[in-house]
Design an enzyme around this catalytic site. Structure first.
Site, PDB file in Angstrom:
ATOM      1  N   GLU A 108      -5.718  -8.278  -0.609  1.00 31.18           N
ATOM      2  CA  GLU A 108      -6.279  -8.095   0.741  1.00 31.18           C
ATOM      3  C   GLU A 108      -7.749  -7.766   0.603  1.00 31.18           C
ATOM      4  OE1 GLU A 108      -4.541  -5.321   3.541  1.00 31.18           O
ATOM      5  OE2 GLU A 108      -2.509  -5.835   2.905  1.00 31.18           O
ATOM      6  N   GLU A 118       0.803  -1.237   0.000  1.00 29.35           N
ATOM      7  CA  GLU A 118       0.000   0.000   0.000  1.00 29.35           C
ATOM      8  C   GLU A 118       0.833   1.284   0.000  1.00 29.35           C
ATOM      9  OE1 GLU A 118      -2.607  -0.447   3.386  1.00 29.35           O
ATOM     10  OE2 GLU A 118      -4.032  -1.608   2.227  1.00 29.35           O
TER      11      GLU A 118
HETATM   12  C1  BG6 Z   1      -4.180  -2.749   5.238  1.00 29.53           C
HETATM   13  C2  BG6 Z   1      -2.852  -3.303   5.669  1.00 29.53           C
HETATM   14  O1  BG6 Z   1      -4.009  -1.389   5.206  1.00 29.53           O
HETATM   15  O2  BG6 Z   1      -5.271  -2.906   6.056  1.00 29.53           O
HETATM   16  C3  BG6 Z   1      -2.928  -4.382   6.711  1.00 29.53           C
HETATM   17  O3  BG6 Z   1      -2.084  -3.715   4.581  1.00 29.53           O
HETATM   18  C4  BG6 Z   1      -4.003  -4.043   7.717  1.00 29.53           C
HETATM   19  O4  BG6 Z   1      -1.669  -4.542   7.288  1.00 29.53           O
HETATM   20  C5  BG6 Z   1      -5.319  -3.975   6.978  1.00 29.53           C
HETATM   21  O5  BG6 Z   1      -4.090  -4.950   8.774  1.00 29.53           O
HETATM   22  C6  BG6 Z   1      -6.519  -3.764   7.869  1.00 29.53           C
HETATM   23  O6  BG6 Z   1      -6.328  -2.662   8.687  1.00 29.53           O
HETATM   24  P1  BG6 Z   1      -6.485  -2.756  10.252  1.00 29.53           P
HETATM   25  O7  BG6 Z   1      -6.199  -1.396  10.732  1.00 29.53           O
HETATM   26  O8  BG6 Z   1      -7.884  -3.176  10.511  1.00 29.53           O
HETATM   27  O9  BG6 Z   1      -5.492  -3.752  10.711  1.00 29.53           O
END
Ligand code: BG6
Length: 486
Positions: free
Chosen positions: A372, A179
């Protein structure tokens, strides 16, 4: 599952591995994050309560993570039982090069990652490796100012060279940076940046972004020399903005908001900065160190596929001051009145995934890869040894439906789908275990108390069943993969 569509899960080192003994020389930016509202805010070194001054070793999420350093064998076995064929994880730069400046990597660290690759190979699971997932050795922050310094590029390349050379036979898919656009929203997490109150914040952010983009291209260039069959992906936090209303001013606001993400994929995929970039620099008094040689490197070394994270869409208004706002990945957005966050911490928008897939493919015409996606929620409860996470099943089902439509009806060449936090892990934004994403529950609470036992949630059985019934078709997938070329 009769398919080579990459169905998998994703995690990162800082959120799972643990096994840090908090010797200061071995810390990374992620280890420094406080458990309060300063977590996502810019760090100013001239503020008395900055995170360096208040740092203590009492409680830091990455102390233990989910102890993946010791549990990877059983965890990978669990993922194999689930039926997935791909696993994205990140290698910790700091584990291999604690100060970022060593010549030789830490051998225990190298052994740990080699063992992970061997486990994945045993189950025929495709590794997708992130080289930098919100992580930089603390020493490089204090000594050089992190990614705001050109010096860091060579140090990163040395780390990348060792990893790509040593693990060349195991890995085909590489994502150099997680990201990249997050540097504009959470600059300490995204790039280890530290400011003074006198700094032009944007100057530092865009300069660091340029050095990361350049490092990304140099990794690609060098990677092909190590192994010409490597495939590289960019990575942006996607989830494009809808205008709050049809008012053209709101439509334009949404456009401007999207630029903050798309600039980063534009450079990585097209090889050049977008047309508005010069003006953006002028308007914000940015005087960036970008040489002609840099621009040539960016142009000549672009990615093979467009990988991205998607949790939800954003929403923008020209004048949002009196509108409700809500948190989304890395920043606050205007609340979209058509979406709810009753199931998760962030709003849920399954159709937004199809829109994003179309938007990115139409823009770049390169294979796309969801690396993701998932529901982060505080709703999970263990009742008689079970977790009835119907809300997560609903989320996955709805997103898979939109993803299938994007493939079958819109003709999008999708390489795969990786569910984020497939095993519960420490959240980035909250630093807590209680915001959970996984289909596998980890018995640890926000103070790292618990048995650390893994429990399959209802969503685990649902996903397993889905995978056995819904391969996306081997032939289609081969067509998709054949489009990846460089
Ligand atoms: C993304 C990241 O931004 O979002 C992850 O690549 C992160 O590392 C995921 O865990 C979800 O965000 P959060 O704040 O709920 O962990």
């Amino acid at each position: 599952m009769q398919t080579n569509f990459l169905w998998g899960g994703a995690i990162s080192a800082g959120q799972t591995e643990g096994n840090k003994n908090h010797v200061k020389s071995k810390l990374s930016n992620f280890d420094m994050l406080p458990m309060d509202e300063r977590r996502l805010q810019p760090v100013y070194k001239d503020d008395d309560n900055n995170i360096f001054n208040t740092y203590n070793d009492d409680h830091h999420p990455s102390d233990l993570g989910i102890d993946f350093y010791h549990t990877y064998i059983q965890d990978i076995k669990l993922l194999h039982d689930l039926g997935i064929n791909a696993f994205r994880f990140s290698i910790s730069w700091t584990r291999l090069f604690p100060t970022g400046e060593e010549e030789i990597p830490n051998q225990d660290g190298m052994k740990f990652y080699r063992n992970i690759f061997k486990e994945l190979e045993k189950y025929n699971m495709e590794p997708i490796v992130t080289l930098s997932h919100f992580e930089i050795p603390l020493n490089l922050i204090t000594k050089y100012g992190s990614w705001s310094s050109r010096n860091v590029i060579d140090l990163f390349l040395h780390y990348a060279d060792i990893v790509m050379t040593e693990f060349s036979k195991y890995v085909k898919y590489w994502i150099p940076f997680n990201e990249l656009n997050m540097i504009l929203h959470i600059p300490f997490i995204g790039g280890g940046l530290v400011f003074t109150r006198k700094d032009n914040v944007l100057q530092k952010e865009y300069q660091a972004a340029h050095y990361q983009l350049l490092a990304n291209s140099l990794v690609i260039k060098h990677g092909y020399q190590i192994n010409p069959t490597f495939k590289f992906g960019c990575m942006i936090a996607a989830g494009m903005a809808s205008p709050y209303s049809p008012n053209p001013e709101d439509v334009w606001a949404a456009n401007l908001s999207d630029r903050k993400a798309l600039l980063f994929s534009d450079v990585q995929v097209r090889g050049n900065y977008p047309s508005y970039f010069d003006n953006l620099c002028k308007q914000n008094n940015l005087n960036l160190d970008i040489t002609d040689k840099d621009l040539k490197i960016l142009r000549e070394n672009t990615v093979d596929f467009v990988s991205f994270s998607y949790y939800s869409s954003a929403c923008s208004a020209a004048d949002g001051d009196n509108l409700k706002h809500t948190a989304t990945n890395g920043f606050e957005t205007v609340k979209n009145p058509y979406l709810t966050n009753e199931d998760g911490v962030w709003q849920v928008d399954p159709l937004g995934l199809r829109i994003t897939l179309n938007q990115l493919y139409e823009r770049y015409e390169r294979p796309v890869f969801i690396v993701e996606n998932g529901l982060g929620t505080t709703k999970d409860r263990v009742i008689d040894g079970q977790i009835h996470d119907t809300y997560r099943i609903k989320y996955l089902d709805q997103h898979f439906t939109e993803m299938k439509k994007a493939i079958e009806e819109d003709g999008i060449p999708l390489i795969g789908y990786l569910m984020w936090g497939i095993i519960d892990l420490v959240s980035v934004s909250q630093g807590k275990m209680s915001k959970r994403y996984g289909v596998v529950y980890v018995d640890l609470d926000d103070s790292e108390n618990g048995t650390n036992k893994r429990i399959k949630k209802d969503s685990f059985f649902w996903f397993k069943n889905y995978l056995s019934l819904n391969g996306l078709g081997e032939n289609n997938n081969e067509k998709r993969l054949s489009k990846i070329s460089h």
